[in-house]
Write a protein that holds these residues in place. Sequence first.
Motif, PDB file in Angstrom:
ATOM      1  N   THR A  33       7.209  -0.412   7.344  1.00  0.00           N
ATOM      2  CA  THR A  33       5.968   0.337   7.172  1.00  0.00           C
ATOM      3  C   THR A  33       5.134   0.358   8.445  1.00  0.00           C
ATOM      4  OG1 THR A  33       5.983  -0.465   4.881  1.00  0.00           O
ATOM      5  CG2 THR A  33       4.010   0.654   5.605  1.00  0.00           C
ATOM      6  N   SER A  78       0.822  -1.215   0.000  1.00  0.00           N
ATOM      7  CA  SER A  78       0.000   0.000   0.000  1.00  0.00           C
ATOM      8  C   SER A  78       0.854   1.263   0.000  1.00  0.00           C
ATOM      9  CB  SER A  78      -0.937   0.003   1.214  1.00  0.00           C
ATOM     10  OG  SER A  78      -0.227   0.273   2.410  1.00  0.00           O
ATOM     11  N   TRP A  79       2.065   1.189   0.550  1.00  0.00           N
ATOM     12  CA  TRP A  79       2.955   2.356   0.596  1.00  0.00           C
ATOM     13  C   TRP A  79       3.888   2.423  -0.608  1.00  0.00           C
ATOM     14  CZ3 TRP A  79       4.379   6.067   4.597  1.00  0.00           C
ATOM     15  CH2 TRP A  79       3.464   6.131   5.647  1.00  0.00           C
ATOM     16  N   LYS A  94      -0.409   0.832  -3.945  1.00  0.00           N
ATOM     17  CA  LYS A  94      -0.348   2.275  -3.705  1.00  0.00           C
ATOM     18  C   LYS A  94      -1.535   2.966  -4.369  1.00  0.00           C
ATOM     19  CE  LYS A  94       3.039   6.031  -3.617  1.00  0.00           C
ATOM     20  NZ  LYS A  94       4.401   6.452  -3.984  1.00  0.00           N
ATOM     21  N   ASP A  95      -2.220   3.818  -3.600  1.00  0.00           N
ATOM     22  CA  ASP A  95      -3.394   4.554  -4.067  1.00  0.00           C
ATOM     23  C   ASP A  95      -4.578   3.641  -4.400  1.00  0.00           C
ATOM     24  OD1 ASP A  95      -1.965   6.974  -3.903  1.00  0.00           O
ATOM     25  OD2 ASP A  95      -1.118   6.668  -5.902  1.00  0.00           O
TER      26      ASP A  95
END
Length: 406
Positions: free
Chosen positions: A395, A204-205, A210-211
């Motif tokens: 993260t 996700s990072w 991501k986004d």
Amino acid sequence: MSFEAKTGSFEKMKQLNQSTVLNMIRIREPISRAEIAKLTKLTPPTVSSLVNELIQKNLVTEEEAPSSKAGGRKPIMLRINYSAYYIVGVYAAAEIIRVILTTMDGKIISDYCKEMTELPSKHEFLNLVIESIHYVLNQTTIDKSLILGIGFAMHGLVNPNEGLAIFSPHLQLENIPIKDCLEEEFDIPVFVENDVRALALAESWFGQGKDVSDFVCISVGRGIGSGIFINSEIYKSSFNTGGEIGHTIIDVNGPKCQCGNHGCLEAYASETAILSKVKSELNNYPDSILFQWVKNGKKELSLNLVFDAARSGDELAASILVETGRSLGLAAANMINILKPSKLILEGNIFLEDKYVLDPLKQMINKYTFKSPHEEISVVCSKLGKTGMPLGAVTLVLNKLFKPEE
């Protein structure tokens, strides 16, 4: 720098607002104070005060914008100073302990792997982890006070609130006090999470998630697990055990899994299961290339060898890999039908080649998912690979810094 919530509602709100501002800068950088106030609904004086504190902590830097929209004074823009602080990420599985040291944007400064050839005791395991972290820290000249925290991605059942590894089936260990042990040794905040949920956070990072607000990450290695991302948050369940797709049942009369049950997906489609199937079937295929390679002692059986044999036209190897893909695809289809994510992210060496595992998996998803015409579910492979687990551990710390729980 402590992540513990301070006592008193005012101090908690102040900490929350500071992280809100910090995260807004991360998402929109470069961004002005006025834009932050507009987007966060905080007053301009509050934003200015919070930004000044972040600048004093060296978390944020200022720069003059190249131009002004109104033609007047150029606004001062803000950015995250990613190189100001560092994070330690640890990934532990049955055969390896991997420790990385990164900046706040996930750039790896130091990387160390410690292989385990025998199953350690709880005490031996914790000592190996401590020694590995010390090794990484001693390889650099950075000021140890600049380390924000230690993130720990652990396979098996984990209680992140207590920092406890409840049950690690591949290590055959229970109730490992990771957080308490490491915080006592290093005097640094420690955050512990299941390895695949940590991987989903990394995606996700920094990766394919991501986004993306809703996705499922499935990881296949010696075991099988999943990380579920819903409404931009990792799903844990009330018991911190959400996502154990590897222990969904394929056949109640199937082979015994390391968890103790029979017929788990992990007993059918993990790397260990693939090699076990090959061994059990090898004598039934005396003409198999694998039989010639392994039985004659020319090569040691491995996942790569099974793929090599399949590419060479070996019927046994190809059939086992295709069946693995179908089992994974059926499990993924069931998960998609329940959760309806917009993306499915696959991590594991078995997905590196489309023909034998990935294509059958996608076919099963297309056949068995119930969806309306407008639904488009993307199936992709992770680009983070095995670095995703320790990066996911990193993260965990970033999440606490930029997105504290209210």
